[in-house]
Design a protein around this motif. Structure first.
Motif, PDB file in Angstrom:
ATOM      1  N   UNK A   1     -17.507  11.665  19.051  1.00  0.00           N
ATOM      2  CA  UNK A   1     -16.101  11.503  18.693  1.00  0.00           C
ATOM      3  C   UNK A   1     -15.255  11.951  19.886  1.00  0.00           C
ATOM      4  N   UNK A   2     -14.440  11.045  20.425  1.00  0.00           N
ATOM      5  CA  UNK A   2     -13.607  11.428  21.568  1.00  0.00           C
ATOM      6  C   UNK A   2     -12.473  12.368  21.123  1.00  0.00           C
ATOM      7  N   UNK A   3     -12.240  13.393  21.917  1.00  0.00           N
ATOM      8  CA  UNK A   3     -11.175  14.360  21.658  1.00  0.00           C
ATOM      9  C   UNK A   3     -10.186  14.343  22.815  1.00  0.00           C
ATOM     10  N   UNK A   4      -8.918  14.573  22.529  1.00  0.00           N
ATOM     11  CA  UNK A   4      -7.946  14.654  23.625  1.00  0.00           C
ATOM     12  C   UNK A   4      -8.188  15.939  24.426  1.00  0.00           C
ATOM     13  N   UNK A   5      -7.640  16.003  25.614  1.00  0.00           N
ATOM     14  CA  UNK A   5      -7.794  17.220  26.423  1.00  0.00           C
ATOM     15  C   UNK A   5      -7.251  18.444  25.667  1.00  0.00           C
ATOM     16  N   UNK A   6      -7.733  19.621  26.045  1.00  0.00           N
ATOM     17  CA  UNK A   6      -7.365  20.852  25.353  1.00  0.00           C
ATOM     18  C   UNK A   6      -5.857  21.091  25.368  1.00  0.00           C
ATOM     19  N   UNK A   7      -5.200  20.795  26.473  1.00  0.00           N
ATOM     20  CA  UNK A   7      -3.745  20.977  26.550  1.00  0.00           C
ATOM     21  C   UNK A   7      -3.031  20.083  25.533  1.00  0.00           C
ATOM     22  N   UNK A   8      -3.504  18.858  25.382  1.00  0.00           N
ATOM     23  CA  UNK A   8      -2.923  17.931  24.406  1.00  0.00           C
ATOM     24  C   UNK A   8      -3.178  18.427  22.979  1.00  0.00           C
ATOM     25  N   UNK A   9      -4.341  18.973  22.721  1.00  0.00           N
ATOM     26  CA  UNK A   9      -4.643  19.526  21.406  1.00  0.00           C
ATOM     27  C   UNK A   9      -3.676  20.665  21.068  1.00  0.00           C
ATOM     28  N   UNK A  10      -3.416  21.525  22.052  1.00  0.00           N
ATOM     29  CA  UNK A  10      -2.476  22.631  21.837  1.00  0.00           C
ATOM     30  C   UNK A  10      -1.066  22.102  21.570  1.00  0.00           C
ATOM     31  N   UNK A  11      -0.678  21.054  22.284  1.00  0.00           N
ATOM     32  CA  UNK A  11       0.642  20.465  22.067  1.00  0.00           C
ATOM     33  C   UNK A  11       0.751  19.879  20.664  1.00  0.00           C
ATOM     34  N   UNK A  12      -0.306  19.222  20.215  1.00  0.00           N
ATOM     35  CA  UNK A  12      -0.327  18.631  18.876  1.00  0.00           C
ATOM     36  C   UNK A  12      -0.221  19.730  17.818  1.00  0.00           C
ATOM     37  N   UNK A  13      -0.993  20.793  17.990  1.00  0.00           N
ATOM     38  CA  UNK A  13      -0.956  21.902  17.028  1.00  0.00           C
ATOM     39  C   UNK A  13       0.432  22.531  16.992  1.00  0.00           C
ATOM     40  N   UNK A  14       1.056  22.722  18.157  1.00  0.00           N
ATOM     41  CA  UNK A  14       2.402  23.313  18.208  1.00  0.00           C
ATOM     42  C   UNK A  14       3.405  22.426  17.474  1.00  0.00           C
ATOM     43  N   UNK A  15       3.301  21.128  17.664  1.00  0.00           N
ATOM     44  CA  UNK A  15       4.226  20.194  16.997  1.00  0.00           C
ATOM     45  C   UNK A  15       4.020  20.208  15.485  1.00  0.00           C
ATOM     46  N   UNK A  16       2.767  20.243  15.060  1.00  0.00           N
ATOM     47  CA  UNK A  16       2.468  20.295  13.624  1.00  0.00           C
ATOM     48  C   UNK A  16       3.019  21.584  13.028  1.00  0.00           C
ATOM     49  N   UNK A  17       2.900  22.698  13.732  1.00  0.00           N
ATOM     50  CA  UNK A  17       3.435  23.960  13.235  1.00  0.00           C
ATOM     51  C   UNK A  17       4.956  23.889  13.104  1.00  0.00           C
TER      52      UNK A  17
END
Length: 86
Positions: free
Chosen positions: A1-17
């Motif tokens: 399963x392809x995952x986005x880079x770690x920085x992008x994951x952190x950005x996504x989590x911050x936006x969801x929060x």
């Protein structure tokens, strides 16, 4: 399963929060509004039962319509949040 880079994951989590905080705030506003509407409706019913001023049928219908509109309002907020998440 392809995952986005770690920085992008952190950005996504911050936006969801951020969006979850917005949802919590909106839910608190809805709850406060619902409580106020319930209080006002109870006072109106009490006044009617105690022989207060007679309410016109049009106003009674309007009061019921506001309660129904609250459900529509909640659905709209849900759609807004989902749209922002997309």
């Amino acid at each position: 399963v392809p995952l986005p880079p770690l920085a992008e994951q952190h950005r996504i989590v911050a936006r969801i929060e951020q969006l979850m905080a917005l949802c919590d705030s909106l839910e608190q506003q809805i709850n406060a509004t619902t409580e106020k509407q319930t209080e006002l409706l109870s006072n109106l019913i009490r006044a009617q039962s105690q022989g207060g001023a007679a309410e016109s049928p049009q106003r009674a219908t309007h009061a019921r319509a506001q309660v129904i509109d609250l459900a529509i309002y909640r659905a709209s907020i849900g759609c807004y949040a989902i749209n922002k998440l997309a």
